[in-house]
Scaffold this motif. Structure first.
Motif, PDB file in Angstrom:
ATOM      1  N   THR A 196      74.683  60.276  12.961  1.00 19.98           N
ATOM      2  CA  THR A 196      73.316  60.575  13.649  1.00 19.98           C
ATOM      3  C   THR A 196      72.266  59.158  13.007  1.00 19.98           C
ATOM      4  O   THR A 196      71.881  58.558  13.810  1.00 19.98           O
ATOM      5  N   GLY A 221      79.057  63.669   9.717  1.00 17.63           N
ATOM      6  CA  GLY A 221      78.100  63.981  11.072  1.00 17.63           C
ATOM      7  C   GLY A 221      76.719  63.537  10.736  1.00 17.63           C
ATOM      8  O   GLY A 221      76.138  63.050  11.629  1.00 17.63           O
ATOM      9  N   GLY A 223      69.962  65.164  15.406  1.00 12.37           N
ATOM     10  CA  GLY A 223      71.218  65.607  15.744  1.00 12.37           C
ATOM     11  C   GLY A 223      70.865  66.725  17.218  1.00 12.37           C
ATOM     12  O   GLY A 223      69.735  67.276  17.274  1.00 12.37           O
ATOM     13  N   ASP A 273      71.903  69.447  17.507  1.00 13.88           N
ATOM     14  CA  ASP A 273      71.712  71.075  17.123  1.00 13.88           C
ATOM     15  C   ASP A 273      69.961  71.177  16.637  1.00 13.88           C
ATOM     16  O   ASP A 273      69.610  72.127  16.378  1.00 13.88           O
ATOM     17  N   SER A 300      80.555  71.378   9.108  1.00  9.77           N
ATOM     18  CA  SER A 300      79.194  72.169   8.371  1.00  9.77           C
ATOM     19  C   SER A 300      79.564  72.753   6.909  1.00  9.77           C
ATOM     20  O   SER A 300      80.656  73.132   6.873  1.00  9.77           O
ATOM     21  N   GLU A 335      85.828  64.500  17.193  1.00 12.15           N
ATOM     22  CA  GLU A 335      86.365  64.979  16.303  1.00 12.15           C
ATOM     23  C   GLU A 335      87.007  63.879  15.397  1.00 12.15           C
ATOM     24  O   GLU A 335      87.654  62.896  15.910  1.00 12.15           O
ATOM     25  N   GLU A 369      86.469  72.065  14.593  1.00 13.46           N
ATOM     26  CA  GLU A 369      85.020  72.691  14.381  1.00 13.46           C
ATOM     27  C   GLU A 369      84.097  71.619  14.042  1.00 13.46           C
ATOM     28  O   GLU A 369      84.259  70.596  13.474  1.00 13.46           O
ATOM     29  N   LYS A 370      82.695  71.952  14.309  1.00 11.88           N
ATOM     30  CA  LYS A 370      81.552  71.071  14.032  1.00 11.88           C
ATOM     31  C   LYS A 370      81.467  70.982  12.644  1.00 11.88           C
ATOM     32  O   LYS A 370      81.672  72.021  11.767  1.00 11.88           O
ATOM     33  N   MET A 393      77.477  66.167  17.966  1.00 13.63           N
ATOM     34  CA  MET A 393      78.034  66.594  16.982  1.00 13.63           C
ATOM     35  C   MET A 393      79.604  66.018  16.463  1.00 13.63           C
ATOM     36  O   MET A 393      80.376  65.666  17.508  1.00 13.63           O
ATOM     37  N   VAL A 394      79.817  65.948  15.218  1.00 17.82           N
ATOM     38  CA  VAL A 394      80.978  65.407  14.804  1.00 17.82           C
ATOM     39  C   VAL A 394      82.021  66.594  14.199  1.00 17.82           C
ATOM     40  O   VAL A 394      81.573  67.202  13.325  1.00 17.82           O
ATOM     41  N   GLY A 395      83.086  66.570  14.731  1.00 17.43           N
ATOM     42  CA  GLY A 395      83.910  67.891  14.136  1.00 17.43           C
ATOM     43  C   GLY A 395      85.201  67.359  13.492  1.00 17.43           C
ATOM     44  O   GLY A 395      85.396  66.185  13.208  1.00 17.43           O
ATOM     45  N   ASP A 419      80.042  64.369  21.553  1.00 14.78           N
ATOM     46  CA  ASP A 419      80.856  65.139  20.570  1.00 14.78           C
ATOM     47  C   ASP A 419      82.160  64.847  20.387  1.00 14.78           C
ATOM     48  O   ASP A 419      82.940  64.323  21.545  1.00 14.78           O
TER      49      ASP A 419
END
Length: 412
Positions: free
Chosen positions: A58, A54, A245, A247, A287, A323, A284-285, A278-280, A321
């Motif tokens: 960016t 992720g 990003g 977020d 993190s 995955e 889910e994102k 965002m990369v999942g 966004d």
């Protein structure tokens, strides 16, 4: 703070068009028109863990902007920070029983290595939060002079109402801001605050935490004011692009804009606010809290070609966004092999139209998938899938190698 070495960029025989970006603050495509050097600030890492995909997506997205500007004939002044003291870093250091300075230095060095491997152009100024403390103190004093700062116990806060344009960058309503603020490091319920959305600019000393002397008492900077102070010092107000990003749209970039616009009345913090998707992974994102990170260094250490990692990321538009899957990586490995086979032939399908298409695509909101599709078409034509044109270009490989490097950062 030391940055990383930038790769040499080939000079293309033609100049790219002006670069347009999607601006979060207006929701429109805006053509950038730098006056002098193009000025860009991209928010950097908090170095409490390794670079995941992720992060990489960016920084590759804004690397495309850096290259597109250069190919359009602009010099670029690029600034990035490192938040080398902050709550997540201190919490991680305590948990793993490592000195926080040692942890920050180790992970920052790993980030440098990852960016070098992915051929991301280095910032001209790579500034840590700790070394920026004098800049932060100076900015807080300017905000104090206009009455925008108040104290809650040992901490200083800035009143968001001091900026008449507060909310213009994110375009969020107050209810949404109040929902997001605590999820992203804010403290809306703290007693003594004038407004739940006011953010801390100086965190007073806590037992067991690092602190530095200041006119406000010992403590350390807030996150938002750190980036604002660095950007204003090295780029000045109304610079061309603030990036990061998605977020970071709120609260981080909204608060940064507010700090700057109160300190520099009548002047916007940035002309364009651009944000990467965002990369999942596993639904889910990516993190740390979810434990679903795929690290660039882990892929590199398993002998994956960094150019395949870069291509896999660039196949997605920077604002999307999406995955990550292992299949995407292996497909990129195969694609790189095909591209190298075509380039090894020397002659190939005419390259000039591909140069135009790639530069045009990247100048249109950094459309890397469109640019890559143009390269794929050239490879198919050169390898014979679509039939090599009768008027083959004897210098096609030389032109394409330079194009891939200068525009997409792919060294093949």
């Amino acid at each position: 703070m030391r940055s990383w070495p930038s790769p040499e960029i080939p000079v293309l025989p033609v100049q790219g068009p002006p670069v347009a970006l999607h601006d979060t603050a207006t929701g429109t495509l805006v053509t950038t028109r730098p006056e002098g050097a193009a000025r860009m600030y991209v928010c950097g890492i908090t170095p409490y863990d390794a670079t995941h995909l992720g992060h990489a997506a960016t920084y590759l997205g804004f690397d495309l902007l850096n290259r597109a500007w250069r190919n359009a004939g602009h010099e670029v002044r690029y600034v990035q920070n490192v938040t080398d003291v902050d709550d997540p870093l201190l919490e991680r250091a305590t948990k793993v029983k490592v000195d926080w300075v040692e942890l920050a230095e180790r992970e920052t060095e790993l980030f440098r290595q990852d960016m070098t491997a992915l051929r991301v152009l280095a910032p001209d100024h790579y500034i840590g939060a700790v070394e920026s403390i004098p800049l932060v103190v100076s900015l807080i004093e300017r905000l104090q002079e206009v009455g925008a700062i108040y104290r809650v116990e040992d901490d200083l806060y800035m009143s968001v109402t001091a900026d008449p344009a507060f909310g213009a960058e994110s375009r969020l309503d107050r209810d949404t801001m109040l929902r997001l603020f605590p999820e992203r490091g804010g403290d809306p319920d703290r007693p003594g605050k004038k407004d739940p959305l006011d953010c801390v600019v100086w965190r007073g000393e806590r037992p067991g935490e690092p602190s530095w002397p200041s006119p406000f008492g010992p403590g350390r900077p807030g996150w938002h004011v750190e980036c604002t102070a660095i950007a204003l010092e090295y780029l000045g107000a109304a610079f061309d692009v603030q990036g990061g990003g998605s977020d970071l749209i709120f609260p981080h970039h909204e608060m940064c804009a507010g700090h700057a616009q109160v300190a520099e009345p009548g002047t916007a913090f940035a002309k364009v606010y651009a944000h990467a998707g965002m990369v999942g992974y596993d639904g889910e994102k990516m993190s740390k809290s979810r434990g679903n990170l795929v690290f660039v260094s882990a892929l590199r250490n398993s002998d994956v070609d960094p150019m395949a990692i870069r291509l896999a990321l660039l196949r997605h538009h920077y604002r999307a966004d999406w995955e990550w899957t292992d299949a995407e990586l292996w497909d990129a490995v195969d694609t790189i092999a095909d591209w190298r086979r075509a380039l090894a032939l020397g002659a190939g399908a005419p390259a000039a139209p591909v140069v135009t298409e790639v530069l045009t695509a990247l100048a249109s909101d950094l459309d890397a998938p469109r640019a890559i599709a143009a390269v794929d078409a050239w490879v198919r034509a050169t390898l014979g899938t679509d039939g090599l044109a009768e008027n083959s270009d004897p210098d096609a490989a030389v032109t394409m190698l330079a194009l891939l490097d200068a525009a997409l950062g792919l060294s093949l």
